[in-house]
Design an enzyme around this catalytic site. Sequence first.
Site, PDB file in Angstrom:
ATOM      1  N   ASP A  59      22.201 -28.653  21.536  1.00 42.71           N
ATOM      2  CA  ASP A  59      23.226 -28.362  20.529  1.00 42.71           C
ATOM      3  C   ASP A  59      24.614 -28.427  21.157  1.00 42.71           C
ATOM      4  OD1 ASP A  59      24.383 -27.600  18.121  1.00 42.71           O
ATOM      5  OD2 ASP A  59      24.120 -25.455  18.517  1.00 42.71           O
ATOM      6  N   LEU A  60      25.102 -29.648  21.345  1.00 43.71           N
ATOM      7  CA  LEU A  60      26.402 -29.843  21.996  1.00 43.71           C
ATOM      8  C   LEU A  60      27.519 -30.135  21.002  1.00 43.71           C
ATOM      9  CD1 LEU A  60      25.333 -31.896  25.141  1.00 43.71           C
ATOM     10  CD2 LEU A  60      25.462 -29.409  24.817  1.00 43.71           C
ATOM     11  N   LYS A  61      27.164 -30.365  19.752  1.00 41.98           N
ATOM     12  CA  LYS A  61      28.162 -30.567  18.683  1.00 41.98           C
ATOM     13  C   LYS A  61      29.245 -31.568  19.105  1.00 41.98           C
ATOM     14  CE  LYS A  61      27.568 -25.932  16.685  1.00 41.98           C
ATOM     15  NZ  LYS A  61      26.692 -25.311  17.717  1.00 41.98           N
ATOM     16  N   ARG A 205      20.357 -13.900  18.534  1.00 39.58           N
ATOM     17  CA  ARG A 205      20.477 -12.484  18.854  1.00 39.58           C
ATOM     18  C   ARG A 205      19.393 -11.572  18.290  1.00 39.58           C
ATOM     19  NH1 ARG A 205      26.908 -12.550  17.877  1.00 39.58           N
ATOM     20  NH2 ARG A 205      26.209 -14.326  16.603  1.00 39.58           N
TER      21      ARG A 205
END
Length: 224
Positions: A59-61, A205
């Site tokens: 997930d490096l966008k 989380r």
Amino acid sequence: MTSPIYLAIDTPHLDAALTLAQKVRHHVGGLKLGLEFFCANGHHGVHEMAKLGLPIFLDLKLHDIPNTVAKAIQALRPLEPAILTVHAAGGRAMLEEAKAVAGKDTRVIAVTVLTSLDAPDLEDIGLTGTPHDQVVRLAALAREAGLDGIVCSGQEVKSARKAWPGGFFVVPGVRPANGRIGDQKRIVTPAQAMSDGASILVVGRPITQSSDPDLAAREIEATL
């Protein structure tokens, strides 16, 4: 049946990431590695996490000019991620280039509107309309550009699925009914997101900050 839960690994510490992933590996369907992890551990860290045998969601966008994004994705190809994210706001040409150079087994997914943003935030950056409007618009762009799907909040996934029945929909920012919201603004429960058409859920989380991560993962899985 493989769990739709992808665990968000948001730590720069490789040992901590491996320990956490090992605890929950039988109750999640994959591992999402974000900027914090990747900037600290690079290709080596991704290879180490992949040894656990779970699909890797990188997930490096990515968001830059088309040529730069294409070259970045080519540099990432040896990692063979199952999922890779780019920002839909990068435009049609960037999205098309991203998909063209990605590995054949990598789903390229467009991030639409971050779940930490709401309508006033969009107005601050010059965008009119609601997050829902923007998600629907960017989902159409991603589909036209040949991508595999989008990232959107659970509040928009039902509309996105209706417009794009064959799309792959990643829903982050989900929270159990009794969970803490934190910095998320557009949230739903995991069960609601799946009912509305999510393909996979990104959970961080509620699992990673639990005193018993494995139990937390099992409890969320049991609601689906």
